[in-house]
Design an enzyme around this catalytic site. Structure first.
Site, mmCIF file in Angstrom:
data_model
loop_
_atom_site.group_PDB
_atom_site.id
_atom_site.type_symbol
_atom_site.label_atom_id
_atom_site.label_comp_id
_atom_site.label_asym_id
_atom_site.label_seq_id
_atom_site.Cartn_x
_atom_site.Cartn_y
_atom_site.Cartn_z
ATOM 1 N N GLU A 49 -12.011 -3.482 -0.710
ATOM 2 C CA GLU A 49 -11.225 -2.240 -0.748
ATOM 3 C C GLU A 49 -11.605 -1.468 -2.007
ATOM 4 O O GLU A 49 -11.184 -1.807 -3.113
ATOM 5 C CB GLU A 49 -9.720 -2.542 -0.758
ATOM 6 C CG GLU A 49 -8.869 -1.284 -0.838
ATOM 7 C CD GLU A 49 -7.405 -1.558 -1.146
ATOM 8 O OE1 GLU A 49 -6.698 -0.602 -1.536
ATOM 9 O OE2 GLU A 49 -6.954 -2.715 -1.000
ATOM 10 N N ARG A 53 -9.062 5.514 -7.042
ATOM 11 C CA ARG A 53 -8.374 5.652 -8.325
ATOM 12 C C ARG A 53 -9.272 6.261 -9.396
ATOM 13 O O ARG A 53 -8.788 6.663 -10.455
ATOM 14 C CB ARG A 53 -7.867 4.285 -8.802
ATOM 15 C CG ARG A 53 -6.798 3.696 -7.889
ATOM 16 C CD ARG A 53 -6.333 2.340 -8.377
ATOM 17 N NE ARG A 53 -5.373 1.747 -7.453
ATOM 18 C CZ ARG A 53 -4.776 0.580 -7.643
ATOM 19 N NH1 ARG A 53 -5.058 -0.133 -8.734
ATOM 20 N NH2 ARG A 53 -3.925 0.111 -6.757
ATOM 21 N N LYS A 137 0.172 -2.522 5.025
ATOM 22 C CA LYS A 137 0.118 -2.979 3.640
ATOM 23 C C LYS A 137 1.551 -2.929 3.098
ATOM 24 O O LYS A 137 2.273 -1.957 3.359
ATOM 25 C CB LYS A 137 -0.787 -2.050 2.830
ATOM 26 C CG LYS A 137 -0.737 -2.252 1.318
ATOM 27 C CD LYS A 137 -1.629 -1.216 0.647
ATOM 28 C CE LYS A 137 -1.548 -1.299 -0.865
ATOM 29 N NZ LYS A 137 -2.493 -0.388 -1.529
#
Length: 215
Positions: A49, A53, A137
């Site tokens: 993943e 960010r 998630k």
């Protein structure tokens, strides 16, 4: 209302079945993307993943998809449909969001890159559930109730499975994976910032191996 297709569900299920641990990867230097991800794969983790960010997220996804075609390479920290489109174009094989909006959920139903929506409450879960999502998630896991919360979710939603992420450590990952409704666990401990900054790829591989051995 368009519903999630069985094909998309199967793709998400395949991702969650491919590795019990999903590293949450932030790329601060683009040149680190391929060696870092290769080190994780060498350690036995083949679901990656790569988050948005940092400014390098999209280009890192492109680079890793080309360099490591046998791994599952997805995008994390996707917070808008515009970002979803970007990572889809970059070749992301799955998309993970920290939370949900109606727009993202609806776009995910039609996308080639299947969505693992982030939720922390039953109400958010129900938004996705209404569109056919059954894999989510759970974020931020530790501060949102952790293992007890996921146990409670399993009552009214026995057909839902989770990938909890957020505050989970190497020594607590197995507590989550012991739950019937948890298929994988996400964590940043697999890519410690100081180890990545030092470009110590052998240590990243060892962390991955040791973390899998702990489960």
């Amino acid at each position: 209302m368009t519903q999630l297709s069985e094909f998309q569900r199967e793709r998400v299920q395949a991702v969650l079945a491919a590795s019990p641990l999903v590293p949450v990867i932030a790329i601060n230097e683009l040149e680190d993307a391929v060696p870092l991800c290769q080190a994780l794969v060498d350690g036995g983790i083949n679901v990656l993943e790569i988050t948005l960010r940092t400014e390098h997220g999209v280009n890192a996804i492109k680079a890793v998809r080309e360099a490591i075609p046998d791994a599952w390479v997805g995008a994390g920290t996707v917070t808008s449909v515009a970002e979803y489109r970007q990572v889809e174009a970059a070749g992301a094989q799955f998309v993970i969001t920290p939370g949900v909006t109606e727009a993202i959920l609806e776009f995910g139903v039609t996308s080639e890159a299947p969505l693992l929506p982030g939720i922390s409450t039953v109400s958010e879960l129900m938004m996705g559930y209404a569109l056919g999502y059954r894999e989510f998630k759970f974020f931020p896991a530790e501060v949102s109730g952790g293992v007890p919360a996921l146990k409670a979710f399993s009552g009214p939603f026995s057909d839902v499975t989770f990938c909890p992420t957020g505050g989970i450590r190497r020594d607590t990952a197995k507590d989550y994976l012991a739950l019937k409704n948890v298929k994988a666990v996400g964590g940043s401990w697999l890519t410690p910032a100081d180890v990545v900054a030092a470009k110590d790829w052998a240590q990243i591989t060892q962390i991955a191996r040791d973390s899998l051995a702990d489960l």
